[in-house]
Design a protein around this motif. Structure first.
Motif, PDB file in Angstrom:
ATOM      1  N   GLY A   1       0.737  -1.208  -0.022  1.00  0.00           N
ATOM      2  CA  GLY A   1      -0.228  -0.070  -0.262  1.00  0.00           C
ATOM      3  C   GLY A   1       0.930   1.312   0.054  1.00  0.00           C
ATOM      4  N   GLN A   2       2.075   1.226   0.289  1.00  0.00           N
ATOM      5  CA  GLN A   2       3.089   2.414   0.259  1.00  0.00           C
ATOM      6  C   GLN A   2       4.373   2.031  -0.403  1.00  0.00           C
ATOM      7  OE1 GLN A   2       2.327   0.732   3.037  1.00  0.00           O
ATOM      8  NE2 GLN A   2       4.593  -0.389   3.297  1.00  0.00           N
ATOM      9  N   PRO A   3       5.010   2.897  -0.735  1.00  0.00           N
ATOM     10  CA  PRO A   3       6.433   2.377  -1.676  1.00  0.00           C
ATOM     11  C   PRO A   3       7.403   1.531  -0.813  1.00  0.00           C
ATOM     12  CG  PRO A   3       5.785   4.823  -1.968  1.00  0.00           C
ATOM     13  CD  PRO A   3       4.860   4.228  -0.924  1.00  0.00           C
ATOM     14  N   THR A   4       8.088   0.917  -1.414  1.00  0.00           N
ATOM     15  CA  THR A   4       9.017   0.093  -0.946  1.00  0.00           C
ATOM     16  C   THR A   4      10.063   0.039  -1.896  1.00  0.00           C
ATOM     17  OG1 THR A   4       8.015  -2.159  -1.668  1.00  0.00           O
ATOM     18  CG2 THR A   4       7.479  -1.118   0.444  1.00  0.00           C
ATOM     19  N   VAL A   5      11.575  -0.241  -1.291  1.00  0.00           N
ATOM     20  CA  VAL A   5      12.489  -1.074  -2.103  1.00  0.00           C
ATOM     21  C   VAL A   5      12.564  -2.394  -2.168  1.00  0.00           C
ATOM     22  CG1 VAL A   5      14.815  -1.095  -2.337  1.00  0.00           C
ATOM     23  CG2 VAL A   5      13.748   1.129  -1.813  1.00  0.00           C
TER      24      VAL A   5
ATOM     25  N   THR B   1      10.764   1.138  -5.719  1.00  0.00           N
ATOM     26  CA  THR B   1      12.227   0.702  -6.357  1.00  0.00           C
ATOM     27  C   THR B   1      12.234  -0.902  -6.210  1.00  0.00           C
ATOM     28  OG1 THR B   1      13.417   2.564  -5.456  1.00  0.00           O
ATOM     29  CG2 THR B   1      14.607   0.838  -6.659  1.00  0.00           C
ATOM     30  N   LEU B   2      12.545  -1.391  -7.575  1.00  0.00           N
ATOM     31  CA  LEU B   2      12.978  -2.597  -7.886  1.00  0.00           C
ATOM     32  C   LEU B   2      14.583  -2.937  -8.025  1.00  0.00           C
ATOM     33  CD1 LEU B   2       9.799  -2.690  -8.619  1.00  0.00           C
ATOM     34  CD2 LEU B   2      10.347  -4.965  -9.388  1.00  0.00           C
ATOM     35  N   PHE B   3      15.185  -3.420  -7.065  1.00  0.00           N
ATOM     36  CA  PHE B   3      16.605  -3.378  -7.316  1.00  0.00           C
ATOM     37  C   PHE B   3      17.177  -4.942  -7.556  1.00  0.00           C
ATOM     38  CE2 PHE B   3      20.911  -2.997  -5.892  1.00  0.00           C
ATOM     39  CZ  PHE B   3      21.240  -1.614  -5.828  1.00  0.00           C
ATOM     40  N   ALA B   4      17.641  -5.323  -8.543  1.00  0.00           N
ATOM     41  CA  ALA B   4      18.081  -6.585  -8.838  1.00  0.00           C
ATOM     42  C   ALA B   4      19.574  -6.755  -8.648  1.00  0.00           C
ATOM     43  CB  ALA B   4      18.000  -6.914 -10.325  1.00  0.00           C
TER      44      ALA B   4
ATOM     45  N   GLU C   1      19.868  -7.927   3.579  1.00  0.00           N
ATOM     46  CA  GLU C   1      19.984  -7.813   5.006  1.00  0.00           C
ATOM     47  C   GLU C   1      19.294  -6.203   5.412  1.00  0.00           C
ATOM     48  OE1 GLU C   1      23.989  -8.354   6.180  1.00  0.00           O
ATOM     49  OE2 GLU C   1      23.847 -10.464   5.538  1.00  0.00           O
ATOM     50  N   LEU C   2      19.212  -5.399   4.536  1.00  0.00           N
ATOM     51  CA  LEU C   2      18.550  -4.166   4.834  1.00  0.00           C
ATOM     52  C   LEU C   2      17.029  -4.416   5.219  1.00  0.00           C
ATOM     53  CD1 LEU C   2      19.859  -2.103   1.883  1.00  0.00           C
ATOM     54  CD2 LEU C   2      20.472  -1.635   3.991  1.00  0.00           C
ATOM     55  N   LYS C   3      16.570  -5.423   4.957  1.00  0.00           N
ATOM     56  CA  LYS C   3      15.214  -5.948   5.420  1.00  0.00           C
ATOM     57  C   LYS C   3      15.282  -5.689   6.844  1.00  0.00           C
ATOM     58  CE  LYS C   3      11.232  -7.607   5.562  1.00  0.00           C
ATOM     59  NZ  LYS C   3       9.672  -6.907   5.191  1.00  0.00           N
TER      60      LYS C   3
ATOM     61  N   ALA D   1      10.108  -0.832   4.858  1.00  0.00           N
ATOM     62  CA  ALA D   1      10.483  -0.269   3.597  1.00  0.00           C
ATOM     63  C   ALA D   1      10.782  -1.152   2.588  1.00  0.00           C
ATOM     64  CB  ALA D   1      11.333   1.062   4.023  1.00  0.00           C
ATOM     65  N   VAL D   2      11.491  -2.279   3.061  1.00  0.00           N
ATOM     66  CA  VAL D   2      12.373  -3.163   2.258  1.00  0.00           C
ATOM     67  C   VAL D   2      11.613  -4.489   2.224  1.00  0.00           C
ATOM     68  CG1 VAL D   2      14.548  -4.518   1.930  1.00  0.00           C
ATOM     69  CG2 VAL D   2      14.431  -2.038   2.416  1.00  0.00           C
ATOM     70  N   ARG D   3      11.503  -5.092   0.856  1.00  0.00           N
ATOM     71  CA  ARG D   3      11.014  -6.338   0.740  1.00  0.00           C
ATOM     72  C   ARG D   3      12.200  -7.211   0.012  1.00  0.00           C
ATOM     73  NH1 ARG D   3       5.162  -6.400  -1.955  1.00  0.00           N
ATOM     74  NH2 ARG D   3       6.154  -5.412  -3.494  1.00  0.00           N
ATOM     75  N   ASN D   4      12.225  -8.464   0.062  1.00  0.00           N
ATOM     76  CA  ASN D   4      13.066  -9.269  -0.524  1.00  0.00           C
ATOM     77  C   ASN D   4      12.386 -10.502  -1.356  1.00  0.00           C
ATOM     78  OD1 ASN D   4      15.701  -8.654   0.261  1.00  0.00           O
ATOM     79  ND2 ASN D   4      15.510  -9.391   2.375  1.00  0.00           N
TER      80      ASN D   4
END
Length: 605
Positions: free
Chosen positions: A424-428, A542-545, A553-555, A561-564
């Motif tokens: 529902g909100q922006p994530t990396v 952001t989608l970060f490959a 580990e930023l999760k 704010a971070v998803r893996n």
């Protein structure tokens, strides 16, 4: 309507066979008429021999009449043959259109422009998402034969659009789709002409024609040209009946007409050669415009393409008839007769002036309309060729959700679909995985489907809902010898562009594939981490490959704010098996050691 892409391709192949047979039939008719023309010519020679050989008055009279008969039939045969040749040309173009659809569907390339001139490595997303160039999104979609249509399609693929415009275009594409069978004929009429011809005609009408026609606007010249045919015919008939000095008067008039024609010849030529050979072109454009005028369009987007309800196609075809009459001058003997007796070239020039004063401004809108319809037809054809694709729902609130989403440039047998949605909100979203597992393709899948969505086209998914994003990509970073730019400098320039844009636009969406490849692993990791944290601070999705598992580990630090996510492989009997399916969490299986071993390098050593 067809249900599968294979059924559609099969139907194209059936139509190809059908039109190949039609072309053979028409060609056989043309050949028969060619034989008949030769026979008529021989008959004319034979009758002429009889005419000059006999002395009997009755036979001479009959032979004289018979001299006219082959000529009359010959003229009728020529006209019929011209109609058949035009039909043959149209059928060949229509055949090409269907053959091209099969070529595109089988991966053999598009005969239309592939958009290589629009490639731009500095654009926020074009190069990374394969929007233009060989095997590109543009090459998949484009069915435009005019530069105006090509440019409109390229602009809509390159520029941000708003929700209202996108939804209006979706409705317009659906309406064109309902007329899809007739659009192939529309395209066939435009196929044979160069892409820049509309621009040339518009320039001629707007910038040149008024100046070139000034000489025709003198009252005396108009009056002289108007009365000359009447005077010439009257004198000729009178000379036939009375004879004597009337033949001398007629000869004098012919000499005056010749002098007048030669006096204006330079200006006549300048006007004519601007239109030389354009009669068929204008007729085809008129037919294409007539197709747009014959239908009661309902969508606001299409209705807005019309300046008025007046049928511009009739005006274009009227000009085509004048040009066709003007083309008589290509026959030197006939041109001399018509000009010396009737001032034919000047009459055509005056008719063009009369047409220009009443119709030229209206015709420009009709010509522009061709390109607009070509673009919509291109998207409607894409819709027709891919019946499983769907029009996305465009919403105002931050959203992206897709079901069975695949890359539109990968053919169905090889394409693997995935489900994906934003929170529902922006994530990396950090996507890890082994080499060749599908990370880069997945990022491009999201980006290129968004480009399709904002074009007003269907997307390669069974369902998609999204808001308007400003796409920013970082994938194919290249050095430049010409600009003396190293890979690392090129990467920094790209990152600077992205950071500038995300600061300016709240609706930015960033797609990053393996950041900072041009530097050492330590700096790469630290730079990537700092960059991600900057995007987290700005709340930009952001989608970060990446191959750097440590970034996952930023999760632990930024849980909300971070998803893996990851793409992995399965090892079966020492063989790699890719399923190209997106999975939750960081990757735990990598394949670099296996790939190195295949080329003779073992990490164990």
């Amino acid at each position: 309507m067809f249900k599968t892409e294979q059924e559609i391709q099969t139907n194209y192949e059936i139509l190809i066979d059908e039109f190949e047979n039609k072309i053979k039939v028409v060609k056989a008719k043309i050949d028969r008429f060619s034989f008949l023309r030769v026979a008529l010519l021989l008959a004319e020679v034979l009758v002429f021999v009889v005419f000059v050989s006999v002395t009997n008055e009755l036979v001479i009279l009959i032979a004289g009449f018979c001299l006219l008969l082959p000529i009359i039939i010959f003229i009728a045969v020529v006209k019929k043959q011209q109609v058949l040749e035009k039909e043959e040309a149209y059928l060949k173009n229509l055949l090409w259109v269907y053959q091209n659809e099969v070529a595109v569907s089988t991966g053999n390339g598009n005969g239309y422009d592939e958009g290589t001139s629009f490639e731009d490595d500095s654009h926020p997303y074009l190069a990374d998402l394969d929007v233009f160039g060989k095997s590109s999104l543009f090459a998949l979609i484009n069915r435009c034969a005019t530069y105006e249509g090509i440019e409109k399609l390229s602009n809509h693929l390159s520029q941000e659009n708003n929700k209202v415009a996108i939804l209006e275009r979706q409705v317009a594409v659906r309406e064109i789709f309902s007329e899809i069978e007739s659009t192939f004929g529309f395209r066939a009429n435009l196929k044979m002409h160069r892409t820049n011809k509309i621009a040339e005609i518009k320039y001629k009408l707007k910038e040149q024609l008024a100046k070139q026609l000034k000489f025709t606007q003198g009252r005396f010249l108009k009056l002289y040209v108007k009365i000359t045919p009447v005077v010439t015919i009257t004198l000729f008939l009178a000379a036939v009946v009375v004879g004597g000095k009337l033949w001398s008067v007629l000869s004098l008039l012919v000499l005056v007409n010749a002098a007048v024609t030669f006096y204006y010849m330079k200006r006549i030529n300048m006007l004519y050669y601007g239109f030389s050979g354009s009669a068929a072109l204008l007729n085809d454009y008129g037919t294409a415009i007539a197709w747009t005028e014959e239908r009661e369009w309902k969508s606001d987007y299409i209705i807005a393409l019309f300046d008025s309800k007046e049928k511009v196609s009739l005006q274009i075809k009227k000009l085509a008839k004048i040009i066709q009459a003007f083309d008589v001058r290509l026959n030197i003997l006939l041109s001399a007769v018509l000009n010396f007796f009737f001032l034919w070239d000047l009459r055509c020039c005056i008719k063009i002036d009369q047409w220009h004063q009443t119709a030229a401004s209206k015709v420009e809108n009709g010509l522009d309309r061709i390109g607009s319809f070509e673009e919509l037809i291109s998207i409607a054809t894409l819709t027709f060729n891919h019946p499983t694709w769907t029009f996305p729902e465009i919403v105002d609130d931050f959203s992206f959700s897709s079901t069975f989403m695949g890359h539109p440039l990968i053919p169905p047998p090889k394409r693997i679909d995935n489900h994906f949605e934003f929170m529902g909100q922006p994530t990396v979203d950090i996507i890890t995985g082994s080499n060749m597992a599908g990370k880069s393709t997945f990022l491009r899948t999201i980006g290129v489907n968004m480009v399709l969505a904002y074009l007003g086209a269907p997307v390669c998914a069974s369902k998609m809902t999204l808001s308007i994003f400003r796409l920013l990509t970082y994938m194919r970073i290249k050095d430049s010898l010409h600009e003396r730019t190293s890979t690392f400098k090129a990467e920094l320039n790209r990152l600077k562009m992205i950071l500038t844009q995300v600061a300016l636009h709240e609706n930015s969406l960033v797609l990053i594939d393996e950041m900072l490849r041009g530097t050492n692993s330590k700096d790469k990791l630290m730079g990537s981490k700092v960059f991600i944290e900057r995007l987290i601070d700005l709340h930009r999705p952001t989608l970060f490959a990446t191959h750097d598992l440590q970034l996952s580990e930023l999760k632990d630090i930024y849980d909300a704010a971070v998803r893996n996510f990851h793409f992995d492989i399965q090892i079966n009997n020492g063989e790699m098996d890719f399923d190209y399916k997106l999975k939750d969490g960081p990757c735990t299986i990598f394949n670099a050691a296996i790939l190195l071993k295949e080329i003779g390098l073992s990490l164990d050593n």
